[in-house]
Design an enzyme around this catalytic site. Structure first.
Site, PDB file in Angstrom:
ATOM      1  N   GLY A  64      -8.650   9.431  -4.321  1.00 34.83           N
ATOM      2  CA  GLY A  64      -6.971   9.332  -4.222  1.00 34.83           C
ATOM      3  C   GLY A  64      -6.620  10.300  -5.302  1.00 34.83           C
ATOM      4  O   GLY A  64      -5.606   9.894  -5.988  1.00 34.83           O
ATOM      5  N   LEU A 112      -5.527  13.152  -5.535  1.00 38.69           N
ATOM      6  CA  LEU A 112      -4.177  13.804  -5.559  1.00 38.69           C
ATOM      7  C   LEU A 112      -2.804  13.025  -5.651  1.00 38.69           C
ATOM      8  O   LEU A 112      -1.756  13.434  -5.426  1.00 38.69           O
ATOM      9  CB  LEU A 112      -4.091  14.855  -4.228  1.00 38.69           C
ATOM     10  CG  LEU A 112      -5.223  15.877  -4.032  1.00 38.69           C
ATOM     11  CD1 LEU A 112      -4.933  16.679  -2.960  1.00 38.69           C
ATOM     12  CD2 LEU A 112      -5.518  16.823  -5.634  1.00 38.69           C
ATOM     13  N   ASP A 133     -11.765  10.446   3.314  1.00 42.17           N
ATOM     14  CA  ASP A 133     -11.232   9.211   3.592  1.00 42.17           C
ATOM     15  C   ASP A 133     -12.070   8.020   3.226  1.00 42.17           C
ATOM     16  O   ASP A 133     -13.264   7.818   3.542  1.00 42.17           O
ATOM     17  CB  ASP A 133     -10.763   9.167   5.150  1.00 42.17           C
ATOM     18  CG  ASP A 133      -9.848   8.078   5.650  1.00 42.17           C
ATOM     19  OD1 ASP A 133      -9.920   7.056   4.807  1.00 42.17           O
ATOM     20  OD2 ASP A 133      -9.368   8.257   6.532  1.00 42.17           O
ATOM     21  N   TYR A 157       1.151  -4.760  -0.365  1.00 38.88           N
ATOM     22  CA  TYR A 157       0.426  -3.980  -1.479  1.00 38.88           C
ATOM     23  C   TYR A 157      -0.042  -5.044  -2.514  1.00 38.88           C
ATOM     24  O   TYR A 157      -1.282  -5.116  -2.856  1.00 38.88           O
ATOM     25  CB  TYR A 157       1.530  -3.153  -2.062  1.00 38.88           C
ATOM     26  CG  TYR A 157       0.943  -2.659  -3.466  1.00 38.88           C
ATOM     27  CD1 TYR A 157      -0.150  -1.587  -3.441  1.00 38.88           C
ATOM     28  CD2 TYR A 157       1.812  -2.531  -4.509  1.00 38.88           C
ATOM     29  CE1 TYR A 157      -0.478  -0.950  -4.587  1.00 38.88           C
ATOM     30  CE2 TYR A 157       1.378  -2.136  -5.724  1.00 38.88           C
ATOM     31  CZ  TYR A 157       0.418  -1.109  -5.795  1.00 38.88           C
ATOM     32  OH  TYR A 157      -0.004  -0.535  -6.935  1.00 38.88           O
TER      33      TYR A 157
HETATM   34  C1  AKB Z   1       4.422   0.659  -7.333  1.00 38.12           C
HETATM   35  O1  AKB Z   1       5.841   0.565  -7.633  1.00 38.12           O
HETATM   36  O2  AKB Z   1       4.274   0.333  -6.060  1.00 38.12           O
HETATM   37  C2  AKB Z   1       3.455   0.818  -8.096  1.00 38.12           C
HETATM   38  C3  AKB Z   1       2.970   0.013  -8.969  1.00 38.12           C
HETATM   39  C4  AKB Z   1       3.635  -0.811 -10.003  1.00 38.12           C
HETATM   40  O3  AKB Z   1       1.885  -0.767  -8.627  1.00 38.12           O
HETATM   41  N1  AKB Z   1       3.939   2.038  -9.292  1.00 38.12           N
END
Ligand code: AKB
Length: 305
Positions: free
Chosen positions: A9, A11, A48, A138
């Protein structure tokens, strides 16, 4: 030092700056990504992280002995496709760990994030071990990798080192994050443009200058194992700001940025994140502290855009 480092990752927002610092420190760097670089100061290969075979080939070909694994989908973008966020972030992490174990690579840096916290944490001042019930995919994916990291480190299978990054301020635009406004505003100010902010004016979040993030990461990677007191990621902290405070800082250093507030779905994400971070364990273990406050950060980064 003199390690042969693979960066995935590369870039993204962090890559270029890590490449420069790690190269300056005498390391060989192989940068990899699924995008094409415009210009890059080290060797580059398309890669990848879901492709185990190619990973194996590159590690052997370039005699890699350390990995900085940055490839990931960030918080805001991740909410548009939670399935692939889980898949890319988690399988990517596991693939890198598998490749390292298979190729006898002993040390990996992998960033976690403040997104692992959620409304059940004490968001006014989160310590390293707060209860964690993340509200984005995430955050969920990073937290599950944190648990895997704990497993691998505790069993001494591999040495994974990690910091939970806040919003990072750099002269490269991030993409797909909830903290992205912090960099976007600097670009708008520099280009004499107005800015429409996707968070409301008083949303406080932790942020830090990219150079501080890099220094802490490299210090952590170089730290003697006996000084690492935890098997999971460290909190890190520099300064906290809100869009209106950041706007005032930018204007106090000679710009005339006009910001309109149009909060969108990212507001809810930001509301589930810490306002302030307790990073005392990191500071105690590696003797690091940030060099840039909010005003220095704004000045330094806007000058380098
Ligand atoms: C995001 O906003 O998703 C990132 C983080 C705080 O992990 N910058």
């Amino acid at each position: 030092m003199n390690n042969r480092i693979l960066i995935t990752g590369a870039l993204g927002q962090l890559g270029e700056f890590f490449i420069n610092s790690l190269t300056k420190a005498g390391n060989y760097i192989l940068a990899t990504d699924i995008k094409k670089p415009n210009n890059i100061s080290c060797d580059f290969e398309f890669y990848d992280i879901l492709d185990l075979e190619k990973g194996n080939e590159l590690i052997k070909k370039y005699k890699i002995n350390q990995v900085y694994n940055f490839a990931a989908i960030l918080s805001a973008k991740g909410e548009n496709n939670p399935m692939s966020t889980w898949y890319i972030n988690n399988s990517g992490f596991m693939n890198i760990i598998k490749l390292c174990i298979d190729n006898n690579i002993k040390k990996v840096f992998w960033p976690s994030t403040i997104a692992v916290f959620g409304k059940n944490s004490n968001l006014d001042f989160v310590n390293n071990e707060e209860p964690m019930f993340p509200e984005t995919m995430y955050g969920v994916s990073k937290l599950s990798c944190e648990k895997a990291m704990f497993y691998f480190n505790s069993k001494k299978i591999i040495d994974i080192r990690s910091i939970r990054f806040p919003g990072i301020v750099s002269s490269t635009k991030p993409g797909g994050g909830t903290t992205d406004y912090i960099v976007d505003m600097l670009f708008s100010a520099k280009n004499n443009e107005n800015y429409n902010c996707f968070l409301n004016s008083e949303t406080f979040l932790p942020m830090m200058h990219i150079d501080d993030a890099i220094e802490a990461s490299i210090m952590l990677m170089n730290a003697d194992k006996k000084n690492i007191s935890i098997n999971y990621p460290y909190n890190i902290s520099s300064f906290e700001t809100s869009p209106s405070k950041w706007n005032n800082i930018i204007n106090s250093i000679g710009y005339d940025l006009n910001v309109k507030y149009k909060p969108d779905y990212r507001q809810k994400i930001a509301d589930s994140w810490p306002k302030k971070i307790d990073d005392s364990i990191l500071r105690n273990d590696i003797k690091w502290e940030p060099k840039f406050n909010d005003i220095d950060t704004a000045k330094h980064i806007i000058d380098s855009i």
